[in-house]
Design an enzyme around this catalytic site. Sequence first.
Site, PDB file in Angstrom:
ATOM      1  N   VAL A   1       5.662  -4.686   0.520  1.00 27.51           N
ATOM      2  CA  VAL A   1       4.441  -5.439   0.247  1.00 27.51           C
ATOM      3  C   VAL A   1       4.666  -6.857   0.749  1.00 27.51           C
ATOM      4  O   VAL A   1       5.803  -7.293   0.932  1.00 27.51           O
ATOM      5  CB  VAL A   1       4.075  -5.451  -1.254  1.00 27.51           C
ATOM      6  CG1 VAL A   1       3.608  -4.079  -1.702  1.00 27.51           C
ATOM      7  CG2 VAL A   1       5.242  -5.926  -2.103  1.00 27.51           C
ATOM      8  N   SER A   2       3.576  -7.590   0.963  1.00 32.01           N
ATOM      9  CA  SER A   2       3.679  -8.894   1.614  1.00 32.01           C
ATOM     10  C   SER A   2       3.910 -10.058   0.670  1.00 32.01           C
ATOM     11  O   SER A   2       4.414 -11.101   1.082  1.00 32.01           O
ATOM     12  CB  SER A   2       2.408  -9.163   2.434  1.00 32.01           C
ATOM     13  OG  SER A   2       2.234  -8.174   3.422  1.00 32.01           O
ATOM     14  N   THR A   3       3.524  -9.915  -0.598  1.00 31.58           N
ATOM     15  CA  THR A   3       3.628 -11.043  -1.524  1.00 31.58           C
ATOM     16  C   THR A   3       4.355 -10.654  -2.798  1.00 31.58           C
ATOM     17  O   THR A   3       4.396  -9.486  -3.181  1.00 31.58           O
ATOM     18  CB  THR A   3       2.231 -11.569  -1.911  1.00 31.58           C
ATOM     19  OG1 THR A   3       1.546 -10.562  -2.684  1.00 31.58           O
ATOM     20  CG2 THR A   3       1.406 -11.899  -0.676  1.00 31.58           C
TER      21      THR A   3
END
Length: 222
Positions: free
Chosen positions: A10-12
């Site tokens: 996931v990016s965050t």
Amino acid sequence: MKRAVAYVRVSTAKQGKSGLGLEAQRVGIAKFAEAEGLELIAEFQEVETGKGADALNKRPQLAAALSEAKRNDCAVVVAKLDRLSRDVAFISALMAKRTPFIVAELGADVSPFMLHIYAAVAEQERAMISQRTKDALAAVKARGVRLGNPRIRQAQEAAAERRTAIAKDFAANVLPIIREIQATGASMRKTAAALNARGIPTARGGTWAATQISDILKRSAV
């Protein structure tokens, strides 16, 4: 039964804490593995953006997944192509490492050529979104609306916090690998050598030394 290594991202940090994005990827990979008769021998999880020319350097868990797959002569499986990247150059660089990867959403029989096509389409889509945003801002500016952030100091503080968060995310991603190596009784120097042997770069894309291992461990203890 063929073996494979799972990779989820996931990016965050917010997405990582919620677990929803990661769990959806795990479910997709598990269903694919069952349908294809694959045994998932390991899973590597990452919280990091996929953007930037140095994206691979910032993703130690992906490097570890590739190393594990190479060691076991098997493929890396991801749920969707964008969990690797939307960047064609990035996908090409992964292919150059000679470790196969499978995108569950696209199927096991997708050729490298088609993966390039899918990546190119995703990259173009991202570029179009960026251009539309720039055009919208230009239109607003043309109407005399003042753009930019008048709170420069707050912006600088936010940028510093962002850099700190990136460093913490990198440390969190690489820490499980360090602990796995040190569980064998390896010293910090040997741990650094093991990371270098696995092709896992430092946060700045360089090679590891004992002092950097010490810094990561100290950061985790805070």
